[in-house]
Scaffold this motif. Sequence first.
Motif, short mmCIF file in Angstrom:
data_model
loop_
_atom_site.label_atom_id
_atom_site.label_comp_id
_atom_site.label_asym_id
_atom_site.label_seq_id
_atom_site.Cartn_x
_atom_site.Cartn_y
_atom_site.Cartn_z
N TYR A 28 0.79 -1.18 0.05
CA TYR A 28 0.01 -0.07 -0.06
C TYR A 28 0.99 1.18 0.02
O TYR A 28 0.34 2.36 -0.10
N ALA A 29 2.17 1.24 0.24
CA ALA A 29 2.82 2.17 0.10
C ALA A 29 3.11 2.58 -1.48
O ALA A 29 3.26 1.60 -2.16
N LYS A 30 3.47 3.94 -1.63
CA LYS A 30 3.95 4.14 -3.05
C LYS A 30 5.35 3.58 -3.45
O LYS A 30 6.49 3.74 -2.70
N SER A 31 5.43 2.70 -4.39
CA SER A 31 6.90 1.58 -4.61
C SER A 31 7.51 2.68 -5.77
O SER A 31 7.07 3.37 -6.32
N PRO A 32 8.67 2.24 -5.68
CA PRO A 32 9.68 3.00 -6.58
C PRO A 32 9.55 2.75 -8.03
O PRO A 32 9.73 3.32 -8.78
N LEU A 33 8.76 1.54 -8.16
CA LEU A 33 8.14 1.08 -9.38
C LEU A 33 6.82 1.35 -9.62
O LEU A 33 6.08 1.18 -8.82
N ALA A 34 6.37 1.67 -10.74
CA ALA A 34 5.25 2.13 -11.13
C ALA A 34 4.31 0.95 -11.17
O ALA A 34 4.75 -0.34 -11.42
N LEU A 35 3.14 0.92 -10.44
CA LEU A 35 2.24 -0.04 -10.38
C LEU A 35 3.04 -1.51 -9.53
O LEU A 35 2.80 -2.71 -9.81
N THR A 36 3.91 -0.87 -8.92
CA THR A 36 4.47 -1.94 -7.85
C THR A 36 5.33 -2.99 -8.93
O THR A 36 5.46 -4.13 -8.18
N GLY A 37 5.41 -2.82 -9.87
CA GLY A 37 6.31 -3.66 -10.96
C GLY A 37 5.49 -4.52 -11.68
O GLY A 37 5.63 -5.50 -12.50
N TYR A 38 3.88 -4.40 -11.75
CA TYR A 38 3.03 -5.02 -12.68
C TYR A 38 3.26 -4.43 -14.04
O TYR A 38 3.41 -3.43 -14.16
N ASP A 39 3.12 -5.42 -14.92
CA ASP A 39 3.14 -4.86 -16.27
C ASP A 39 1.78 -4.19 -16.83
O ASP A 39 0.59 -4.87 -16.68
N PRO A 40 1.87 -3.04 -17.04
CA PRO A 40 0.48 -2.17 -17.44
C PRO A 40 -0.15 -2.75 -18.34
O PRO A 40 -1.41 -2.47 -18.57
N VAL A 41 0.56 -3.41 -19.62
CA VAL A 41 -0.10 -3.85 -20.81
C VAL A 41 -0.90 -4.79 -20.37
O VAL A 41 -2.01 -5.08 -20.77
N THR A 42 -0.66 -5.87 -19.56
CA THR A 42 -1.48 -6.85 -18.76
C THR A 42 -2.72 -6.51 -18.44
O THR A 42 -3.68 -7.41 -18.38
N TYR A 43 -3.03 -5.20 -17.85
CA TYR A 43 -4.35 -5.01 -17.48
C TYR A 43 -5.35 -4.70 -18.61
O TYR A 43 -6.47 -4.78 -18.08
N PHE A 44 -4.93 -4.70 -19.80
CA PHE A 44 -5.98 -4.66 -20.79
C PHE A 44 -6.21 -5.90 -21.38
O PHE A 44 -6.76 -5.82 -22.49
N ARG A 53 9.14 -7.98 -15.33
CA ARG A 53 10.40 -8.52 -14.82
C ARG A 53 11.49 -7.41 -15.04
O ARG A 53 11.35 -6.73 -15.86
N ALA A 54 12.32 -7.58 -14.24
CA ALA A 54 13.49 -6.37 -14.15
C ALA A 54 14.17 -6.31 -15.63
O ALA A 54 14.88 -5.11 -15.98
N GLU A 55 14.26 -7.25 -16.57
CA GLU A 55 15.25 -7.20 -17.78
C GLU A 55 14.28 -6.49 -18.63
O GLU A 55 14.88 -6.21 -19.71
N PHE A 56 12.90 -6.34 -18.44
CA PHE A 56 11.94 -5.43 -19.45
C PHE A 56 11.43 -4.35 -18.72
O PHE A 56 10.35 -4.52 -18.09
N THR A 57 12.09 -2.92 -19.02
CA THR A 57 11.70 -2.02 -18.35
C THR A 57 11.59 -0.79 -19.29
O THR A 57 12.07 -0.58 -20.43
N ALA A 58 10.91 0.30 -19.06
CA ALA A 58 10.63 1.50 -19.86
C ALA A 58 10.38 2.45 -18.88
O ALA A 58 9.73 2.31 -17.65
N GLN A 59 10.84 3.75 -19.23
CA GLN A 59 10.47 4.96 -18.45
C GLN A 59 9.38 5.69 -18.83
O GLN A 59 9.12 5.87 -20.15
N TYR A 60 8.64 6.25 -18.15
CA TYR A 60 7.44 7.39 -18.71
C TYR A 60 7.10 8.26 -17.36
O TYR A 60 6.69 7.75 -16.38
#
Length: 146
Positions: A28-44, A53-60
């Motif tokens: 419930y704390a704000k994680s340094p990773l967006a969505l606490t590391g969950y893949d945003p594409v998978t929500y759709f 996974r740590a090896e697949f990242t992007a900044q936005y």
Amino acid sequence: MINRRGLLGLVATAAVSAIVATSALPAYAKSPLALTGYDPVTYFSGKTPKQGRAEFTAQYRGLTYQFTSARNRDTFSANPASYAPQFDGYCAYGVSRGYKVGVDPLAYKVVAGKLYVNYSKPVQRTWSRDIPGYIAKANRNWPGLN
């Protein structure tokens, strides 16, 4: 002399203090990773969101997103505004109330093609009672919270 009510209050206060002191609320704390590391594409996808996974990242917008695959990372990178959560991943209900708070990444809803996350499932139930109203309030509050 402490009566029973006073004793229960002291025990409850001590329990909350112990939880906070041991950081037992990381989801419930704000994680340094967006969505606490969950893949945003998978929500759709219509399925349960997946942890990236740590090896697949992007900044936005100054946030780091993780993805389950290079394909999802590339999909996100081609149009990040379509996949990134609203309010930089802070709780949509919290923003509607005028504050930023972290989220449970599994307390989410896609509304009109946009991803909204909430602090917890109980908060999400409250938010779900008037989604359009809370979104409108959050959209008004968000510029002042940035």
